[in-house]
Each structure stands twice: as C-alpha cells, then as structure tokens.
Design a protein around this motif. Sequence first.
Motif, PDB file in Angstrom:
ATOM      1  N   TYR A   1       0.833  -1.199   0.000  1.00 52.22           N
ATOM      2  CA  TYR A   1       0.000   0.000   0.000  1.00 52.22           C
ATOM      3  C   TYR A   1       0.873   1.256   0.000  1.00 52.22           C
ATOM      4  O   TYR A   1       2.079   1.200   0.267  1.00 52.22           O
ATOM      5  CB  TYR A   1      -0.956  -0.001   1.193  1.00 52.22           C
ATOM      6  N   THR A   2       0.232   2.402  -0.310  1.00 55.45           N
ATOM      7  CA  THR A   2       0.947   3.675  -0.444  1.00 55.45           C
ATOM      8  C   THR A   2       1.157   4.327   0.927  1.00 55.45           C
ATOM      9  O   THR A   2       0.251   4.352   1.764  1.00 55.45           O
ATOM     10  CB  THR A   2       0.163   4.633  -1.346  1.00 55.45           C
ATOM     11  N   VAL A   3       2.401   4.819   1.136  1.00 54.60           N
ATOM     12  CA  VAL A   3       2.718   5.642   2.310  1.00 54.60           C
ATOM     13  C   VAL A   3       3.354   6.930   1.804  1.00 54.60           C
ATOM     14  O   VAL A   3       3.578   7.104   0.602  1.00 54.60           O
ATOM     15  CB  VAL A   3       3.667   4.888   3.277  1.00 54.60           C
ATOM     16  N   THR A   4       3.685   7.843   2.719  1.00 54.96           N
ATOM     17  CA  THR A   4       4.198   9.154   2.335  1.00 54.96           C
ATOM     18  C   THR A   4       5.452   9.063   1.483  1.00 54.96           C
ATOM     19  O   THR A   4       5.595   9.760   0.467  1.00 54.96           O
ATOM     20  CB  THR A   4       4.494  10.001   3.589  1.00 54.96           C
ATOM     21  N   VAL A   5       6.382   8.166   1.855  1.00 58.32           N
ATOM     22  CA  VAL A   5       7.662   8.097   1.138  1.00 58.32           C
ATOM     23  C   VAL A   5       7.610   7.200  -0.088  1.00 58.32           C
ATOM     24  O   VAL A   5       8.532   7.217  -0.900  1.00 58.32           O
ATOM     25  CB  VAL A   5       8.781   7.618   2.084  1.00 58.32           C
TER      26      VAL A   5
ATOM     27  N   ASP B   1       3.380  -4.899   5.113  1.00 58.37           N
ATOM     28  CA  ASP B   1       3.541  -5.286   6.508  1.00 58.37           C
ATOM     29  C   ASP B   1       3.602  -6.802   6.630  1.00 58.37           C
ATOM     30  O   ASP B   1       2.931  -7.537   5.876  1.00 58.37           O
ATOM     31  CB  ASP B   1       2.378  -4.752   7.344  1.00 58.37           C
ATOM     32  N   PHE B   2       4.372  -7.229   7.595  1.00 56.59           N
ATOM     33  CA  PHE B   2       4.555  -8.648   7.857  1.00 56.59           C
ATOM     34  C   PHE B   2       4.292  -8.912   9.334  1.00 56.59           C
ATOM     35  O   PHE B   2       4.147  -7.979  10.138  1.00 56.59           O
ATOM     36  CB  PHE B   2       5.966  -9.075   7.438  1.00 56.59           C
ATOM     37  N   ARG B   3       4.252 -10.156   9.717  1.00 59.86           N
ATOM     38  CA  ARG B   3       3.904 -10.504  11.089  1.00 59.86           C
ATOM     39  C   ARG B   3       4.859  -9.866  12.098  1.00 59.86           C
ATOM     40  O   ARG B   3       4.457  -9.506  13.207  1.00 59.86           O
ATOM     41  CB  ARG B   3       3.878 -12.020  11.242  1.00 59.86           C
TER      42      ARG B   3
ATOM     43  N   TRP C   1       9.500   0.940   0.715  1.00 67.02           N
ATOM     44  CA  TRP C   1      10.248   1.359  -0.477  1.00 67.02           C
ATOM     45  C   TRP C   1      10.137   2.871  -0.633  1.00 67.02           C
ATOM     46  O   TRP C   1       9.038   3.433  -0.580  1.00 67.02           O
ATOM     47  CB  TRP C   1       9.700   0.663  -1.711  1.00 67.02           C
ATOM     48  N   ASN C   2      11.287   3.514  -0.801  1.00 64.15           N
ATOM     49  CA  ASN C   2      11.352   4.959  -0.954  1.00 64.15           C
ATOM     50  C   ASN C   2      11.334   5.315  -2.436  1.00 64.15           C
ATOM     51  O   ASN C   2      12.245   4.926  -3.185  1.00 64.15           O
ATOM     52  CB  ASN C   2      12.614   5.508  -0.291  1.00 64.15           C
ATOM     53  N   SER C   3      10.323   6.045  -2.886  1.00 66.48           N
ATOM     54  CA  SER C   3      10.168   6.352  -4.301  1.00 66.48           C
ATOM     55  C   SER C   3      11.209   7.331  -4.813  1.00 66.48           C
ATOM     56  O   SER C   3      11.456   7.417  -6.016  1.00 66.48           O
ATOM     57  CB  SER C   3       8.774   6.924  -4.568  1.00 66.48           C
ATOM     58  N   THR C   4      11.851   8.076  -3.912  1.00 70.99           N
ATOM     59  CA  THR C   4      12.881   9.038  -4.319  1.00 70.99           C
ATOM     60  C   THR C   4      14.230   8.377  -4.463  1.00 70.99           C
ATOM     61  O   THR C   4      14.927   8.573  -5.464  1.00 70.99           O
ATOM     62  CB  THR C   4      12.971  10.191  -3.296  1.00 70.99           C
ATOM     63  N   THR C   5      14.604   7.573  -3.503  1.00 71.31           N
ATOM     64  CA  THR C   5      15.952   6.975  -3.491  1.00 71.31           C
ATOM     65  C   THR C   5      15.970   5.555  -4.022  1.00 71.31           C
ATOM     66  O   THR C   5      17.018   5.037  -4.397  1.00 71.31           O
ATOM     67  CB  THR C   5      16.505   6.960  -2.066  1.00 71.31           C
TER      68      THR C   5
END
Length: 458
Positions: free
Chosen positions: A429-433, A438-440, A446-450
Amino acid sequence: MTRVALRTAVTVLTIPALTLIAAPSAVAADATPYRAQVFTQGYDTSKVATLTFDLDWRTGTVDQIAASRANLDTVLRVFAANGITGGFGMTGRFAEQNPAEARNIAAQGHKIINHSWSHPDFMTLTQAQRWSQLDRTEAAFRAAGVSSAGWFRAPYRSGYTNAALNRDLALRGFYINADWTFDTTGYQGADWATVSGRIDRFLKPGAIVVMHVSIPSSDPGNLQQIIDKIKGQGYAFVSPFQAVTRGPIRTAYLTAGGPSSLGAATTGPMQATTAGTEVQWFQKGRLYYSAATGAHAVRGAILTKYRALGTAGSFLRYPTAGERPGAGGGWYSTFQGGSIYWSSATGAHEVHGAIRTRWLALGGEAGYLGYPRSDEKAVSVGRAVQFQRGNVYWNSTDGAHEVRGGILTRYLALGGTGSRLGPPTSDEYTVTVGRRSDFRHGSLIWNSTTGAITVVYR
C-alpha cells in the motif's frame, strides 16, 4: 529509476527466488479404459440409424479397380446428396495404395475406422500380430493424412466381443470397437429384395448398418434405395461421431461443434468418479458431466494440467464452464474447486482457495500480478502462488496477501516467510515516502525518491 521501471526490473528476480515444496499429485479418476467398448448399435433410443461401409480393394484387373473406385464415388455422391455423414472401415493397405481416396473420404467429414492392414481373422492372430496389423494401418493412415482416433472394426466380425481381443485393442490405444447391428449382405451381390428384407427384419433405433464398397457389392448401386427405405420407416440418420455419445455429454459435444471442435470420441462414455458422473475422451479434449455442474469440455494445456492434478478426482472436481478467453490472449477454465489459467508466457497453472479469491480481487490475470507461474504450493509458513509480477501468500492466521516488486525481491532475499519478518499481513500500500508491505514481525518500506528499501522489525 522510476517506480514503474524498478517494478519491471525486479520481476525476473522474483521467479527463481521462490522455493516451493511440491505436493504429490493425485491419481486420475477417469482412468484409461481396460478394454475397448463394443458398439453394436448407437446410444439412440429414437428412430435413427448410422450408415457405414467397409473398404478394402486389393490388386486386380484395371477394370476391377476402376469399378470399385466408381462404387466409392457413388457412395460419396449419394451420402453428400442426402446430407449423411457415414463411417468407413478402411484397411491399411487400401490407404497405402489409395491415399488420395482416403483423404477425400475424411475431407468430406466421414469417420475413418481401422479395419486392420490385410483383413485377417484377428482370432487366429497372436497379440503381437494383432498389434502389428493395427500399427501398420495407423502408419498408412498417418501417411495419407487421416486418423482412426482409436476406432477399430474386426474383419469378418470375428471375435468382436472377445474379452482378450478387446483388451489387446485397449493396450494399443483402441478404445472403441465399432461393430454393427446388421449387414445388408450386399458384399455377396445380394439383390434388392434380399437387402430390403434385411432392413425390415433388423432395423431398430440406434442401428448401425454395415455395407461394402468393392465389387461385386450391390450396396453402392442400392444405396439411395436403402436410404429411402429407412426414411420411409420413419428413421433419420446420425453420424458415427454422434452415435457413440449420449445424454448431456452428447448435447455439449454437438453444441460445441461436434467433430469440428473436439474431434471424434476416442472412448465411450465412462464413469468419472461416482455413480451418475461421466467423462468421455475426444481427440481434442474431454467432456465431464456431473448433476451439479452439467457437461463441460476441458482441452489443450489446461487439460494436461487438469490430468496431472487428478482431473475430477482432485480438489478441483468438475468443470463449471467451458474454456474462456483471458486477458492478453490467455485462456482459463473454472472448476468447482478452483481455476486453471494458461498463457503462452507462463503455461497452465491452477489457482484455488483464499489465494485465488485475493488474486481475483486484485484483478486476476488482467491485474498487476498477471498470470500464475506456479500451482499453489507449501512454503515454510502456509501456502503461496507465484504470478508474473509478484506472489500471493496465505496462512490460516494472517489470510492471503500479495507481495510484489522491489519489496518482494528484498523479502525473498531475507528468506521470505521463513525469515524474521514472517508471512505478510497486508497487501502493498501507499505511504508518504513510497510503498509499504507489513509482515507478522515488521515491515518493508520502499522509498520512491531513493529507491532504497528499509526493513523495520517489531
């Protein structure tokens, strides 16, 4: 690297990285027939009949060969004029000597039947000799571009009900023994009164009539009269293709296009699993029937996979629809217990249960994940299916979730479900970066910029 580029680049890496534990395959429910099934008449109980000819001319004078060839032309012309599809019990030596005629018979839609190579009494032959007769004939048929589809007719009708003979046929892949109900005796040069009398005596619903082509047979010259007399008794005609089918499977076969779609039946109807179920094999697929599902065809690579899993005796059970087109040129078939999907890039694989439900919710083969690249298999925690651009994992605690792209690559490098992270508890799912799964026992971000992927344990 853009998000799209990264996800495309890692796709190849996800495939070999998923190590799956193979489950033992089930035993096929619709097993290979033990003996050829004898068809002395067709399955119809209504007033229909099937017309067949036996065909074997050998060396002779030029005039004799010409007369027999003219007889064959007459038979084909009369059949065509009356819209009748017949059967031809053909010897191998005829096909070898007359390949153009053999092809013409088949091209006009008639059923070719293996009538041995040289017309011997099969009850005088050893098993090896019987097989040699069958094999040599099939080789001649292949060279002529025709096929018997595993149909045999006993020369002289000798031993046609013999259990050992029918076992020898089945061991060589001949599961239909195409017998007949009555002979016009035209091969003896019988006059019309004799032939007419035999029709009066022996015609019955589902009758299979045998006649002969070669001189001195009177059958070709009498054929129109034979047809007219049978019609006059209120009968219609069905092809040999139809005569060996019945019930819902026949309906599904004819609805699908009959021999033009599935080819000829290669077996008679057989019980598939329990009483009231049925399966019949055809050249280009199999038709399965149960009261709960109706009759549906399974074919091609999807059938190959279905067979490997155990067909109707497997967890998939019976097909619930015919094969349908999928996204991007693929195909799929649905079953009571799941689905089998095929594409040229992935081959055929099954998807079922909660993993299938989740995958379909994500768009199925038309969604981002694409077609399955594996069947469902056990992993260190739960079950998994590998798709073209990601995996879907399931266990009884966390349910089914997809993992894909660079996050999947990192997850597999860490050890997948057997790693410290454990199985997934969310889809990506999408987050700010950027994006997150998520895992147990943690998360991968994953950072879309770097382009960096961070592991967070908890």
